[in-house]
Scaffold this motif. Structure first.
Motif: not given
Ligand code: ASP
Length: 214
Positions: A70, A73-76, A81, A190, A194
């Protein structure tokens, strides 16, 4: 940076002017293809590696790394992450700290499987739109260059596009074609980020098992 949207708009307008609105349908197909390819890679290849080499149930693996997925996906950004990926694999998958603290930071910088898949499809797509023939030999060279170059891509948003420009230049694919795919770039980034972090987490699981066997 402030002028970038205007520049992308101008490049996109000139591309649509040259190739017509049909190029937008092709763009949609391109986006769907990238997402399907990334999903197949994650669901089949990575799950297979986790099960067969890492000796871990893919269901457990997927549910453990959900928070990291997640955030990616939201920070690319694989690098942003990293702390969440480390926490997930250490706490949920019981990967020893000594392995996670080596494999994951290294993976966030050099293991970019999602980026490599994205770059290959993007280069072939742009070449096709511009009507450039790519022989099988050239395809193999592009795939190998992309795999090597993706190692050099930073784990930051859009880093994969910058590296892709160099490969396009060396393989004679027009770099202005990038404007065409810019409209969907955020979503592509994104999704591929992931997959990049899923690949890193699977490598940590695999290494843990290999260390146990050693
Ligand atoms: N955003 C990706 C990552 O951080 C790199 C890329 O642009 O492909 O992993």
């Amino acid at each position: 940076m402030k002028l970038a949207p205007i520049g992308v708009f101008a490049l996109l307008a000139s591309t649509i002017g040259k190739f017509g609105f049909d190029v937008l349908v092709s763009l949609l197909k391109y986006g769907v293809l990238v997402i399907i390819a990334l999903m197949i890679h994650a669901a089949v290849i990575i799950s297979f590696a986790v099960k067969m080499i890492g000796k871990l149930s893919p269901v457990k693996f997927w549910s453990a790394i959900r928070p990291a997925m997640l955030v990616a996906f939201s920070t690319s950004s694989s690098n942003a992450t990293l702390p969440v990926t480390m926490e997930s694999v250490e706490k949920e998958l019981k990967v020893p700290r000594v392995i996670s603290s080596f494999v994951l930071p290294l993976g966030a910088t050099i293991n970019m499987d999602g980026t490599a898949i994205y770059q290959c499809i993007s280069i072939f797509f742009i070449a096709q739109v511009y009507g450039i023939e790519i022989s099988v030999a050239k395809m193999v060279i592009i795939v190998l260059s992309v795999v090597l170059a993706s190692i050099g891509a930073a784990g930051a948003p859009m880093a994969g596009v910058l590296i892709m420009v160099m490969i396009m230049q060396s393989s004679g694919v027009p770099t202005e074609g990038i404007a065409m795919i810019m409209g969907v770039e955020r979503l592509m980034d994104m999704t591929r980020t992931t997959v990049n972090i899923i690949g890193d987490a699977s490598a940590a699981v695999v290494m843990t098992q290999l260390e146990k066997n050693a």
